[in-house]
Motif scaffolding. Sequence first.
Motif, PDB file in Angstrom:
ATOM      1  N   ARG A   1      30.901  34.727  36.300  1.00  0.00           N
ATOM      2  CA  ARG A   1      31.883  34.638  35.218  1.00  0.00           C
ATOM      3  C   ARG A   1      33.267  35.059  35.723  1.00  0.00           C
ATOM      4  N   ASN A   2      33.296  36.082  36.554  1.00  0.00           N
ATOM      5  CA  ASN A   2      34.568  36.533  37.119  1.00  0.00           C
ATOM      6  C   ASN A   2      35.248  35.403  37.897  1.00  0.00           C
ATOM      7  N   TYR A   3      34.423  34.636  38.633  1.00  0.00           N
ATOM      8  CA  TYR A   3      34.992  33.531  39.418  1.00  0.00           C
ATOM      9  C   TYR A   3      35.544  32.438  38.508  1.00  0.00           C
ATOM     10  N   VAL A   4      34.776  32.042  37.486  1.00  0.00           N
ATOM     11  CA  VAL A   4      35.252  31.020  36.547  1.00  0.00           C
ATOM     12  C   VAL A   4      36.507  31.505  35.828  1.00  0.00           C
ATOM     13  N   LYS A   5      36.504  32.793  35.505  1.00  0.00           N
ATOM     14  CA  LYS A   5      37.673  33.384  34.840  1.00  0.00           C
ATOM     15  C   LYS A   5      38.918  33.238  35.718  1.00  0.00           C
ATOM     16  N   TRP A   6      38.801  33.574  37.001  1.00  0.00           N
ATOM     17  CA  TRP A   6      39.963  33.510  37.872  1.00  0.00           C
ATOM     18  C   TRP A   6      40.372  32.079  38.202  1.00  0.00           C
ATOM     19  N   ARG A   7      39.419  31.198  38.255  1.00  0.00           N
ATOM     20  CA  ARG A   7      39.779  29.784  38.437  1.00  0.00           C
ATOM     21  C   ARG A   7      40.583  29.282  37.243  1.00  0.00           C
ATOM     22  N   THR A   8      40.207  29.748  36.041  1.00  0.00           N
ATOM     23  CA  THR A   8      40.938  29.356  34.827  1.00  0.00           C
ATOM     24  C   THR A   8      42.341  29.949  34.824  1.00  0.00           C
ATOM     25  N   ILE A   9      42.427  31.232  35.167  1.00  0.00           N
ATOM     26  CA  ILE A   9      43.737  31.891  35.196  1.00  0.00           C
ATOM     27  C   ILE A   9      44.665  31.211  36.198  1.00  0.00           C
ATOM     28  N   VAL A  10      44.143  30.916  37.384  1.00  0.00           N
ATOM     29  CA  VAL A  10      44.964  30.292  38.425  1.00  0.00           C
ATOM     30  C   VAL A  10      45.363  28.871  38.031  1.00  0.00           C
ATOM     31  N   LYS A  11      44.463  28.149  37.383  1.00  0.00           N
ATOM     32  CA  LYS A  11      44.795  26.802  36.899  1.00  0.00           C
ATOM     33  C   LYS A  11      46.040  26.845  36.010  1.00  0.00           C
ATOM     34  N   PHE A  12      46.034  27.767  35.051  1.00  0.00           N
ATOM     35  CA  PHE A  12      47.177  27.857  34.143  1.00  0.00           C
ATOM     36  C   PHE A  12      48.399  28.480  34.826  1.00  0.00           C
ATOM     37  N   TYR A  13      48.156  29.383  35.761  1.00  0.00           N
ATOM     38  CA  TYR A  13      49.280  29.982  36.489  1.00  0.00           C
ATOM     39  C   TYR A  13      50.072  28.914  37.231  1.00  0.00           C
ATOM     40  N   TYR A  14      49.360  27.932  37.852  1.00  0.00           N
ATOM     41  CA  TYR A  14      50.046  26.814  38.516  1.00  0.00           C
ATOM     42  C   TYR A  14      50.985  26.128  37.528  1.00  0.00           C
ATOM     43  N   ILE A  15      50.446  25.842  36.342  1.00  0.00           N
ATOM     44  CA  ILE A  15      51.226  25.126  35.322  1.00  0.00           C
ATOM     45  C   ILE A  15      52.405  25.977  34.863  1.00  0.00           C
ATOM     46  N   TRP A  16      52.129  27.215  34.525  1.00  0.00           N
ATOM     47  CA  TRP A  16      53.185  28.105  34.012  1.00  0.00           C
ATOM     48  C   TRP A  16      54.284  28.306  35.055  1.00  0.00           C
TER      49      TRP A  16
ATOM     50  N   ASP B   1      41.114  44.011  42.932  1.00  0.00           N
ATOM     51  CA  ASP B   1      39.688  44.110  43.277  1.00  0.00           C
ATOM     52  C   ASP B   1      38.905  42.936  42.708  1.00  0.00           C
ATOM     53  N   GLU B   2      39.190  42.594  41.453  1.00  0.00           N
ATOM     54  CA  GLU B   2      38.534  41.444  40.810  1.00  0.00           C
ATOM     55  C   GLU B   2      38.807  40.161  41.583  1.00  0.00           C
ATOM     56  N   PHE B   3      40.062  39.978  41.927  1.00  0.00           N
ATOM     57  CA  PHE B   3      40.463  38.773  42.631  1.00  0.00           C
ATOM     58  C   PHE B   3      39.824  38.707  44.014  1.00  0.00           C
ATOM     59  N   GLU B   4      39.793  39.841  44.702  1.00  0.00           N
ATOM     60  CA  GLU B   4      39.173  39.879  46.025  1.00  0.00           C
ATOM     61  C   GLU B   4      37.692  39.530  45.949  1.00  0.00           C
ATOM     62  N   LEU B   5      37.017  40.021  44.902  1.00  0.00           N
ATOM     63  CA  LEU B   5      35.610  39.689  44.690  1.00  0.00           C
ATOM     64  C   LEU B   5      35.444  38.188  44.467  1.00  0.00           C
ATOM     65  N   ALA B   6      36.346  37.588  43.676  1.00  0.00           N
ATOM     66  CA  ALA B   6      36.274  36.152  43.397  1.00  0.00           C
ATOM     67  C   ALA B   6      36.510  35.340  44.660  1.00  0.00           C
TER      68      ALA B   6
ATOM     69  N   GLU C   1      46.788  51.523  38.357  1.00  0.00           N
ATOM     70  CA  GLU C   1      45.334  51.351  38.196  1.00  0.00           C
ATOM     71  C   GLU C   1      44.982  49.946  37.711  1.00  0.00           C
ATOM     72  N   GLU C   2      45.845  49.365  36.888  1.00  0.00           N
ATOM     73  CA  GLU C   2      45.582  48.011  36.400  1.00  0.00           C
ATOM     74  C   GLU C   2      45.788  46.990  37.511  1.00  0.00           C
ATOM     75  N   VAL C   3      46.831  47.195  38.330  1.00  0.00           N
ATOM     76  CA  VAL C   3      47.070  46.312  39.476  1.00  0.00           C
ATOM     77  C   VAL C   3      45.878  46.381  40.429  1.00  0.00           C
ATOM     78  N   LYS C   4      45.384  47.611  40.659  1.00  0.00           N
ATOM     79  CA  LYS C   4      44.243  47.793  41.571  1.00  0.00           C
ATOM     80  C   LYS C   4      43.008  47.083  41.028  1.00  0.00           C
ATOM     81  N   GLN C   5      42.771  47.171  39.729  1.00  0.00           N
ATOM     82  CA  GLN C   5      41.613  46.520  39.120  1.00  0.00           C
ATOM     83  C   GLN C   5      41.687  45.004  39.296  1.00  0.00           C
TER      84      GLN C   5
END
Length: 544
Positions: A183-198, A101-106, A94-98
């Motif tokens: 906000r969801n879009y800015v959130k995912w842009r932030t997550i992906v920014k750090f994911y690249y680095i990590w 879905d969030e990412f697809e919306l972004a 259920e968490e993966v699905k959430q």
Amino acid sequence: MYKDMSVGYKLLLDMEEFTFNLAERQQSNETFDWININFMSNYGMYPLLPLKVHYDTESRKFDVLLSTSGKVLGNSDVVDIKNLTRDFKIERDEEVKQIEDEFELAVSFESNLTMHAKRRNQTEQLSLAEFYLQHKEDALNWTRYFEVAFNGSARNDWLIQNTIANVDPLVNFLQKTELETLRNYVKWRTIVKFYYIWKYEVSDKSVESSCREHTGQYFNYALLPWFIDNVYDADRRADILQLAKHIKETFYELLDKYTWLDDETRSHAKTKLRAMDITVGYSDEMRHRDIIDKVYEDVEIGDNWYRNLQAVERNRARVRMRSVNKAIIPPLMSTRDVNAYYADFLNLVFIGIGISQAPFYHYKYPPSIKFSGIGNIIGHEMAHGFDSYCYQFNYDGKKMNWWTEASLRNFKERYRCMESQYNKYIFHGVLTNGTLTSGDNIADNVGTRISYQAYLNSYGKLDGDKKPIPGLELTNKQLYFLKFAQTWCTGKDDASKVRKMKTDVHAYEEFRVIGTLQNMPEFSEVFKCKLGADMNPLKKCVIW
């Protein structure tokens, strides 16, 4: 913990900008809208209507760039949500699905976002005051946009570079979109920014290697005092600056001997050379502790690598946003990089601390090797100011023509001679591209010639024929050229060299040596090469 990306992911999710209650915020602040969402990131990323503080090469100050949104999340070659959820250790269905879905919306939102703003054919450059007047009929309240972006500190004399053709369709789209979606879009842009680095950091690299890279990347200024105290004291810096002074003076004197230059162009060339700054290791103001402390005053480092990374990224964004309209030379090179550069827009030669070490330089080297090592690097970078590209820039780093028609024609004939020369070199069936490598071929040739002449002028007439190294039957003059050739003994495999030849602006290392020395009668004289031999051809290409 270092390899566990779920730690960083949870830290991002706990950030206040992703957890506050939107409904309460809107009720308490009637002006709260998409502009606030755009600037809620602490990491220099404002993706709804992008703003960037960047260094302008013409004004030589940091200005503000307005641009259209780009495709980031929707780039499937870069972002793979399945790998991301795996790396974040998200396993419950259920968490993966959430998250999916969030990412697809972004991604869907981003696709629409990038359709609503078109780029101008030519960038609009105005002061902020002029920009307000020019765009007062826009659907966007630009005054509020800049007030939110810079917390009310924006000034009317700031230079704005606008690449957006018409902001109205984008504004209308953003105003109609739910704030939670934004906000969801800015959130995912932030997550992906750090994911690249990590993702890059937790690959196969050691903790020591990663920490070393981060220290150089985020604490470049802070490292300077340590390098100065331990590996680059005042005497070494002064010694190299003295070498640079000899080479610059020699180049200046040689300008009088070039008969292909007319007096008007010669005068401009002298003005450019006289105005050329040469910085070795660091600029003097960076030795002041209070300046360095100011850069890092908001950084708190603890024992959590992910939190520390957020802190230094946040600090870098903060410093950049406070840099508008300031004439600060940006840190173009890490302190430990073994490199040097010529900045055409500043008419500046910078010789890094990393390259000012053995084998290029040692305080106890004989002058012949100092001039051929670090001196040659200095001459090379100075010569870039007069190569087949940078000849277009004047003494003040502005792109403008300072050549008469006759002198410019002579100059182009000379450097095309060199292009033709380098076009004939072949390595494993691959031709060197003399046009692609033209700028650095000129710098190699000129730098070697002027640094050798500077050595002769300052030391060579006294010790040039002496043999300073016991057991080595070579004079100082011969050592000069041997050291120059040794600089380009890289020992890399043939396959990598062939690949590099097709794209590198530098000629293949062997040809950097052969091409330069074939054009130098001084080399042939020292090693007694017969006229017409391979290393002493009848035709030589000489520019400066």
